[in-house]
Design a protein around this motif. Sequence first.
Motif, PDB file in Angstrom:
ATOM      1  N   GLY A  86      33.694   9.730 -27.212  1.00 52.86           N
ATOM      2  CA  GLY A  86      32.646  10.115 -26.267  1.00 52.86           C
ATOM      3  C   GLY A  86      32.990   9.690 -24.861  1.00 52.86           C
ATOM      4  N   LEU A  89      36.639  10.236 -32.177  1.00 51.14           N
ATOM      5  CA  LEU A  89      35.905  10.797 -31.050  1.00 51.14           C
ATOM      6  C   LEU A  89      35.145   9.636 -30.416  1.00 51.14           C
ATOM      7  CD1 LEU A  89      34.531  14.050 -32.729  1.00 51.14           C
ATOM      8  CD2 LEU A  89      36.559  13.810 -31.266  1.00 51.14           C
ATOM      9  N   SER A 129      39.676  16.290 -14.292  1.00 49.93           N
ATOM     10  CA  SER A 129      38.833  17.479 -14.459  1.00 49.93           C
ATOM     11  C   SER A 129      38.973  18.386 -13.240  1.00 49.93           C
ATOM     12  CB  SER A 129      37.376  17.067 -14.681  1.00 49.93           C
ATOM     13  OG  SER A 129      36.906  16.307 -13.585  1.00 49.93           O
ATOM     14  N   SER A 145      42.353   9.207 -27.775  1.00 48.70           N
ATOM     15  CA  SER A 145      41.472   9.694 -28.841  1.00 48.70           C
ATOM     16  C   SER A 145      41.542  11.214 -28.869  1.00 48.70           C
ATOM     17  CB  SER A 145      40.032   9.233 -28.593  1.00 48.70           C
ATOM     18  OG  SER A 145      39.493   9.884 -27.456  1.00 48.70           O
ATOM     19  N   LEU A 146      41.066  11.795 -29.933  1.00 52.82           N
ATOM     20  CA  LEU A 146      41.101  13.248 -30.056  1.00 52.82           C
ATOM     21  C   LEU A 146      40.327  13.933 -28.935  1.00 52.82           C
ATOM     22  CD1 LEU A 146      42.202  15.513 -31.798  1.00 52.82           C
ATOM     23  CD2 LEU A 146      40.115  15.415 -33.151  1.00 52.82           C
ATOM     24  N   ASP A 147      39.313  13.248 -28.395  1.00 51.81           N
ATOM     25  CA  ASP A 147      38.553  13.843 -27.297  1.00 51.81           C
ATOM     26  C   ASP A 147      39.055  13.389 -25.916  1.00 51.81           C
ATOM     27  OD1 ASP A 147      37.514  11.280 -27.723  1.00 51.81           O
ATOM     28  OD2 ASP A 147      35.429  11.883 -27.468  1.00 51.81           O
ATOM     29  N   GLY A 148      40.274  12.829 -25.865  1.00 54.20           N
ATOM     30  CA  GLY A 148      40.930  12.587 -24.584  1.00 54.20           C
ATOM     31  C   GLY A 148      40.722  11.249 -23.927  1.00 54.20           C
ATOM     32  N   VAL A 149      40.030  10.311 -24.594  1.00 56.25           N
ATOM     33  CA  VAL A 149      39.752   9.008 -24.000  1.00 56.25           C
ATOM     34  C   VAL A 149      40.972   8.097 -24.145  1.00 56.25           C
ATOM     35  CG1 VAL A 149      38.299   6.935 -24.142  1.00 56.25           C
ATOM     36  CG2 VAL A 149      37.273   9.207 -24.404  1.00 56.25           C
ATOM     37  N   VAL A 184      47.900  10.286 -30.740  1.00 51.95           N
ATOM     38  CA  VAL A 184      46.529  10.778 -30.819  1.00 51.95           C
ATOM     39  C   VAL A 184      45.852  10.160 -32.041  1.00 51.95           C
ATOM     40  CG1 VAL A 184      45.056  12.824 -30.940  1.00 51.95           C
ATOM     41  CG2 VAL A 184      47.284  12.953 -29.769  1.00 51.95           C
ATOM     42  N   ARG A 244      39.429   9.276 -19.187  1.00 53.64           N
ATOM     43  CA  ARG A 244      40.233  10.304 -19.832  1.00 53.64           C
ATOM     44  C   ARG A 244      41.639  10.332 -19.226  1.00 53.64           C
ATOM     45  NH1 ARG A 244      36.223  10.965 -22.601  1.00 53.64           N
ATOM     46  NH2 ARG A 244      35.033  12.700 -23.312  1.00 53.64           N
TER      47      ARG A 244
END
Length: 190
Positions: free
Chosen positions: A153, A151, A161, A11-15, A147, A157
Amino acid sequence: MRTLISTAFISLDGVVEGPGGEPGYRNSGWTFKDVEFLPEAFDIKGREQQEATAVLMGRASYEAFSPVWPNMEDFADYKVMPKYVVSTTLTEDDLVSNWGETTILRSLDEVAALKETEGGPIILHGSATLNHSLSDAGLIDRYHLLVFPLLLGAGKRLFSSSDKDTQKLELVEHEVYANGLQKNVFDVIR
């Protein structure tokens, strides 16, 4: 040295969690529920099977894929190539018998040794936790990312981190499709 390629629906938020409908994730199935299917956006998946000479995955991904992929025509090319599963808990008795040669690797050092062998590219499917470890150890050479314009949430990921030095990537191939998907292929710069 063999090239290790991490491939992911992201996903765009890295999921990367639950793209195909795997149970236990709130947004499971997000790759086909929320974005129009355009076959050309998935051409890279067929190319991966043609170019790869081995498949690498973590235990959880192996346990998700091994009951399904051996009998799917879409993944027929993977059936005949060697598979490697990185796990400290999996045993030979846990391996399926209808998916060809499968070897259990017990450490990142064994993955590094595999990369030093003769042969072509190794494709890494799924395996968010393994991706974190391999990326942090500098063992991934290329990323194939589809990608999705979503989003999600919470969720697993693709990237860890960890507090680490900047890792530079070079965009070597990209395309944007009418449904909003983006194909991004990055080489890791050493």
